[in-house]
Design a protein around this motif. Structure first.
Motif, PDB file in Angstrom:
ATOM      1  N   LEU A 119      12.204   2.898  -1.974  1.00  0.00           N
ATOM      2  CA  LEU A 119      12.304   1.701  -1.115  1.00  0.00           C
ATOM      3  C   LEU A 119      12.390   0.436  -1.973  1.00  0.00           C
ATOM      4  O   LEU A 119      13.293  -0.386  -1.805  1.00  0.00           O
ATOM      5  CB  LEU A 119      11.046   1.573  -0.254  1.00  0.00           C
ATOM      6  N   PHE A 120      11.435   0.323  -2.913  1.00  0.00           N
ATOM      7  CA  PHE A 120      11.390  -0.904  -3.719  1.00  0.00           C
ATOM      8  C   PHE A 120      12.562  -0.983  -4.703  1.00  0.00           C
ATOM      9  O   PHE A 120      13.029  -2.066  -5.013  1.00  0.00           O
ATOM     10  CB  PHE A 120      10.039  -1.038  -4.427  1.00  0.00           C
ATOM     11  N   GLU A 121      13.040   0.183  -5.142  1.00  0.00           N
ATOM     12  CA  GLU A 121      14.186   0.159  -6.054  1.00  0.00           C
ATOM     13  C   GLU A 121      15.400  -0.429  -5.326  1.00  0.00           C
ATOM     14  O   GLU A 121      16.099  -1.292  -5.858  1.00  0.00           O
ATOM     15  CB  GLU A 121      14.478   1.583  -6.507  1.00  0.00           C
ATOM     16  N   ILE A 122      15.627   0.016  -4.093  1.00  0.00           N
ATOM     17  CA  ILE A 122      16.783  -0.500  -3.338  1.00  0.00           C
ATOM     18  C   ILE A 122      16.600  -1.993  -3.067  1.00  0.00           C
ATOM     19  O   ILE A 122      17.504  -2.801  -3.252  1.00  0.00           O
ATOM     20  CB  ILE A 122      16.970   0.271  -2.007  1.00  0.00           C
ATOM     21  N   ILE A 123      15.384  -2.344  -2.638  1.00  0.00           N
ATOM     22  CA  ILE A 123      15.128  -3.750  -2.293  1.00  0.00           C
ATOM     23  C   ILE A 123      15.312  -4.648  -3.526  1.00  0.00           C
ATOM     24  O   ILE A 123      15.990  -5.674  -3.468  1.00  0.00           O
ATOM     25  CB  ILE A 123      13.693  -3.900  -1.716  1.00  0.00           C
ATOM     26  N   ASN A 124      14.738  -4.217  -4.664  1.00  0.00           N
ATOM     27  CA  ASN A 124      14.789  -5.064  -5.861  1.00  0.00           C
ATOM     28  C   ASN A 124      16.179  -5.140  -6.477  1.00  0.00           C
ATOM     29  O   ASN A 124      16.479  -6.067  -7.225  1.00  0.00           O
ATOM     30  CB  ASN A 124      13.784  -4.578  -6.907  1.00  0.00           C
ATOM     31  N   SER A 125      17.018  -4.141  -6.162  1.00  0.00           N
ATOM     32  CA  SER A 125      18.362  -4.201  -6.754  1.00  0.00           C
ATOM     33  C   SER A 125      19.366  -4.864  -5.808  1.00  0.00           C
ATOM     34  O   SER A 125      20.546  -4.956  -6.108  1.00  0.00           O
ATOM     35  CB  SER A 125      18.837  -2.801  -7.140  1.00  0.00           C
ATOM     36  N   SER A 126      18.881  -5.297  -4.645  1.00  0.00           N
ATOM     37  CA  SER A 126      19.814  -5.947  -3.711  1.00  0.00           C
ATOM     38  C   SER A 126      20.063  -7.388  -4.159  1.00  0.00           C
ATOM     39  O   SER A 126      19.210  -8.008  -4.785  1.00  0.00           O
ATOM     40  CB  SER A 126      19.246  -5.935  -2.291  1.00  0.00           C
ATOM     41  N   TYR A 127      21.230  -7.873  -3.880  1.00  0.00           N
ATOM     42  CA  TYR A 127      21.516  -9.266  -4.232  1.00  0.00           C
ATOM     43  C   TYR A 127      22.010  -9.982  -2.986  1.00  0.00           C
ATOM     44  O   TYR A 127      22.210  -9.370  -1.938  1.00  0.00           O
ATOM     45  CB  TYR A 127      22.541  -9.340  -5.386  1.00  0.00           C
ATOM     46  N   GLY A 128      22.195 -11.290  -3.108  1.00  0.00           N
ATOM     47  CA  GLY A 128      22.591 -12.080  -1.938  1.00  0.00           C
ATOM     48  C   GLY A 128      21.384 -12.778  -1.374  1.00  0.00           C
ATOM     49  O   GLY A 128      20.297 -12.789  -1.970  1.00  0.00           O
ATOM     50  N   SER A 129      21.541 -13.335  -0.194  1.00  0.00           N
ATOM     51  CA  SER A 129      20.481 -14.179   0.360  1.00  0.00           C
ATOM     52  C   SER A 129      19.475 -13.420   1.215  1.00  0.00           C
ATOM     53  O   SER A 129      18.498 -13.978   1.694  1.00  0.00           O
ATOM     54  CB  SER A 129      21.124 -15.286   1.197  1.00  0.00           C
ATOM     55  N   THR A 130      19.722 -12.105   1.407  1.00  0.00           N
ATOM     56  CA  THR A 130      18.802 -11.329   2.262  1.00  0.00           C
ATOM     57  C   THR A 130      17.436 -11.200   1.584  1.00  0.00           C
ATOM     58  O   THR A 130      17.353 -10.900   0.397  1.00  0.00           O
ATOM     59  CB  THR A 130      19.364  -9.910   2.506  1.00  0.00           C
ATOM     60  N   THR A 131      16.383 -11.426   2.343  1.00  0.00           N
ATOM     61  CA  THR A 131      15.044 -11.182   1.792  1.00  0.00           C
ATOM     62  C   THR A 131      14.383 -10.042   2.578  1.00  0.00           C
ATOM     63  O   THR A 131      14.638  -9.870   3.773  1.00  0.00           O
ATOM     64  CB  THR A 131      14.141 -12.431   1.884  1.00  0.00           C
ATOM     65  N   GLU A 201       4.766  -4.459  -3.992  1.00  0.00           N
ATOM     66  CA  GLU A 201       5.288  -3.586  -5.061  1.00  0.00           C
ATOM     67  C   GLU A 201       4.692  -2.181  -4.918  1.00  0.00           C
ATOM     68  O   GLU A 201       3.673  -1.991  -4.230  1.00  0.00           O
ATOM     69  CB  GLU A 201       4.969  -4.195  -6.429  1.00  0.00           C
ATOM     70  N   PRO A 202       5.321  -1.184  -5.576  1.00  0.00           N
ATOM     71  CA  PRO A 202       4.904   0.211  -5.379  1.00  0.00           C
ATOM     72  C   PRO A 202       3.426   0.464  -5.654  1.00  0.00           C
ATOM     73  O   PRO A 202       2.753   1.145  -4.861  1.00  0.00           O
ATOM     74  CB  PRO A 202       5.783   0.994  -6.364  1.00  0.00           C
ATOM     75  N   ALA A 203       2.899  -0.074  -6.767  1.00  0.00           N
ATOM     76  CA  ALA A 203       1.501   0.238  -7.110  1.00  0.00           C
ATOM     77  C   ALA A 203       0.565  -0.257  -6.003  1.00  0.00           C
ATOM     78  O   ALA A 203      -0.396   0.429  -5.627  1.00  0.00           O
ATOM     79  CB  ALA A 203       1.141  -0.409  -8.444  1.00  0.00           C
ATOM     80  N   GLU A 204       0.863  -1.425  -5.449  1.00  0.00           N
ATOM     81  CA  GLU A 204       0.038  -1.978  -4.370  1.00  0.00           C
ATOM     82  C   GLU A 204       0.134  -1.075  -3.125  1.00  0.00           C
ATOM     83  O   GLU A 204      -0.878  -0.773  -2.480  1.00  0.00           O
ATOM     84  CB  GLU A 204       0.537  -3.394  -4.039  1.00  0.00           C
ATOM     85  N   ALA A 205       1.347  -0.616  -2.824  1.00  0.00           N
ATOM     86  CA  ALA A 205       1.537   0.254  -1.649  1.00  0.00           C
ATOM     87  C   ALA A 205       0.723   1.535  -1.804  1.00  0.00           C
ATOM     88  O   ALA A 205       0.061   1.987  -0.853  1.00  0.00           O
ATOM     89  CB  ALA A 205       3.021   0.577  -1.500  1.00  0.00           C
ATOM     90  N   LEU A 206       0.723   2.106  -2.999  1.00  0.00           N
ATOM     91  CA  LEU A 206      -0.021   3.355  -3.222  1.00  0.00           C
ATOM     92  C   LEU A 206      -1.523   3.132  -3.094  1.00  0.00           C
ATOM     93  O   LEU A 206      -2.239   3.969  -2.542  1.00  0.00           O
ATOM     94  CB  LEU A 206       0.320   3.933  -4.600  1.00  0.00           C
ATOM     95  N   GLN A 207      -2.003   1.985  -3.582  1.00  0.00           N
ATOM     96  CA  GLN A 207      -3.429   1.666  -3.457  1.00  0.00           C
ATOM     97  C   GLN A 207      -3.824   1.566  -1.992  1.00  0.00           C
ATOM     98  O   GLN A 207      -4.844   2.093  -1.557  1.00  0.00           O
ATOM     99  CB  GLN A 207      -3.752   0.345  -4.165  1.00  0.00           C
ATOM    100  N   VAL A 208      -2.965   0.889  -1.212  1.00  0.00           N
ATOM    101  CA  VAL A 208      -3.247   0.699   0.217  1.00  0.00           C
ATOM    102  C   VAL A 208      -3.295   2.056   0.922  1.00  0.00           C
ATOM    103  O   VAL A 208      -4.226   2.363   1.687  1.00  0.00           O
ATOM    104  CB  VAL A 208      -2.161  -0.218   0.845  1.00  0.00           C
ATOM    105  N   LEU A 209      -2.308   2.912   0.647  1.00  0.00           N
ATOM    106  CA  LEU A 209      -2.276   4.208   1.330  1.00  0.00           C
ATOM    107  C   LEU A 209      -3.426   5.105   0.869  1.00  0.00           C
ATOM    108  O   LEU A 209      -3.978   5.869   1.674  1.00  0.00           O
ATOM    109  CB  LEU A 209      -0.939   4.916   1.074  1.00  0.00           C
ATOM    110  N   SER A 210      -3.804   4.964  -0.401  1.00  0.00           N
ATOM    111  CA  SER A 210      -4.894   5.835  -0.855  1.00  0.00           C
ATOM    112  C   SER A 210      -6.209   5.427  -0.178  1.00  0.00           C
ATOM    113  O   SER A 210      -7.071   6.262   0.090  1.00  0.00           O
ATOM    114  CB  SER A 210      -4.959   5.884  -2.373  1.00  0.00           C
ATOM    115  N   LYS A 211      -6.331   4.144   0.175  1.00  0.00           N
ATOM    116  CA  LYS A 211      -7.503   3.693   0.950  1.00  0.00           C
ATOM    117  C   LYS A 211      -7.485   4.361   2.333  1.00  0.00           C
ATOM    118  O   LYS A 211      -8.517   4.819   2.836  1.00  0.00           O
ATOM    119  CB  LYS A 211      -7.415   2.161   1.083  1.00  0.00           C
ATOM    120  N   GLY A 212      -6.302   4.414   2.924  1.00  0.00           N
ATOM    121  CA  GLY A 212      -6.164   5.072   4.236  1.00  0.00           C
ATOM    122  C   GLY A 212      -6.558   6.537   4.161  1.00  0.00           C
ATOM    123  O   GLY A 212      -7.216   7.065   5.060  1.00  0.00           O
TER     124      GLY A 212
END
Ligand SMILES: Nc1ncnc2c1ncn2[C@@H]1O[C@H](COP(=O)(O)OP(=O)(O)OP(=O)(O)O)[C@@H](O)[C@H]1O
Length: 392
Positions: A119-131, A201-212
């Motif tokens: 997910l983050f790889e696609i998002i971070n490699s996108s260009y243009g004005s989309t956020t 970012e990925p590390a934050e996402a993994l921390q959040v899910l591991s709490k779940g």
């Protein structure tokens, strides 16, 4: 790639299985899509799936085949679902999480960390004005909880009955123990009040899910649950802000680690646990019906999709049909001692795939030479045989 993909995965024999039953296995490999299941009662059964992952398959291959197209779609605003199905101990959680969600051995990482990375790889490699923004939610159980109890008097004696509902709980906030599923015209199916945690970012996402995941164990202890059977749903919401078009688009990705599919009788459950087991099995059967209805040909009379039959299917309604992609991973043990559970998991997958993968008994004239490649029918031939000769 078709919108519904059904795969089978076999986990390696455990050391206990080897100790108790030796190295024998219940299947015979044919190729990446087919295998023979050796059934004591019915003889050999040929199964075909979109892909078969044998015991030596890599986690990365499972993810590449099953999840990559769904992740790309989610970033582009189309919902999708990945489901692991199978009896307890068949490898559902291993496929989903790996040995642990924060496992750093790259080879063993499961679908969830790989999906997050993708997910983050696609998002971070996108260009243009989309956020883009990514939010996570985690809900579980969708099994029964006793919410109402009626007591009445008849012939001088008191009788009592409980009404059970399947409920979803918020794994990021255990005080939210009955998440309501609502439908809105603009947003479709929503989980009312469910906690959504933004991650950058990925590390934050993994921390959040591991709490779940930790909360899941805490919740089960708090409720004094003797059974760990529960569905666990990881929800990734990806929002795109398109400033030029002046609109936002949202894609939701559901990763569903289902409760074990073993039969109620096998669980040895009684009382409340029995009710719980029945509710779980009801939701698994509702899911089977929904997937079956979705994969029916358009000409079929089966045009009603029974999403409302369980909370699980209702929640997934917007991420299963239409243009959404769905991947079902049927996880199985190779051990002959689990043959009947494995067969029922494979039949569930085969039903989801319809006729193109229905199991069939190799007719007796073929049985003597069934191991020779030339005698293994291809999928078209298999369909023909099923339609013309074989009824299971
Ligand atoms: N592909 C695999 N390679 C190596 N080990 C595996 C694999 N799949 C499963 N295992 C191991 O098998 C055991 C059972 O797997 P897992 O916990 O994933 O089963 P499960 O289907 O999720 O069971 P439950 O429904 O009880 O949660 C675990 O010890 C796991 O590490």
């Amino acid at each position: 790639m078709s919108k519904v993909v059904v795969c089978a995965r076999f986990r390696p024999l455990s050391s206990n299985e080897v100790r108790d039953h030796g190295n024998g296995v219940s299947i015979q490999r044919i190729d990446d899509e087919s295998f023979n299941f050796k059934d004591e009662k019915d003889g050999d059964l040929l199964f075909s799936f979109d892909r078969v992952f044998y015991e030596d398959s890599a986690q990365s291959n499972v993810c590449e085949f099953l999840a990559s197209p769904i992740v790309r779609d989610a970033v582009n605003g189309t919902n999708g679902t990945i489901i692991t199905y199978g009896q307890t101990g068949a490898g559902k959680t291993y496929s989903m999480e790996g040995p642990s969600i924060t496992e750093c051995d790259d080879q063993k990482r499961g679908l969830i960390p790989r999906v997050i990375g993708g997910l983050f790889e696609i998002i971070n490699s996108s260009y243009g004005s989309t956020t883009y923004s990514v939010k996570l939610s985690m809900v579980y159980r969708f099994s029964n909880s006793c919410r109402l109890r009626f007591t009445w008097r008849k012939l001088g004696r008191y009788h009592s009955t409980a009404i059970f509902f399947d409920v979803g709980m918020d794994l990021f906030d255990l005080s939210k123990d009955n998440i309501q599923i609502k439908e809105s015209k603009s947003q479709g199916i929503i989980l009312s009040g469910v906690t959504e945690i933004p991650v950058l970012e990925p590390a934050e996402a993994l921390q959040v899910l591991s709490k779940g995941i930790t909360n899941r164990a805490v919740g089960e202890t708090q409720m004094n649950m003797a059974s760990s059977r529960s569905h666990c749903v990881y929800i990734f919401t990806v929002q795109q802000e398109l400033p030029v078009q002046k609109r936002t688009e949202t894609g939701k990705l559901f990763l569903v680690d289902l409760a074990g599919s073993e039969k109620v009788g096998k669980t040895g459950a009684e009382g409340k646990l029995l009710e719980e087991a029945k509710t779980i099995n009801k939701s698994l059967s509702a899911l089977g019906k929904v997937v079956y209805a979705l994969t029916s040909s358009p000409q079929s009379k089966l045009n009603h999709i029974p999403y409302r039959d369980s909370k699980l299917t209702r929640m997934l309604q917007d991420a299963l049909g239409g243009s959404c992609r769905m991947a079902l991973l049927c996880c199985c043990s190779l051990s002959p001692s689990n043959a009947s559970e494995t067969l029922s998991t494979l039949r569930f997958g085969a039903r989801a795939q319809h006729i193109k993968a229905m199991p069939f008994v190799i007719p007796s004239e073929d049985k003597t030479s069934k191991t020779e490649e030339s005698n293994v029918p291809d999928k078209d031939e298999a369909c023909e045989r099923i339609l013309n000769k074989v009824h299971i």
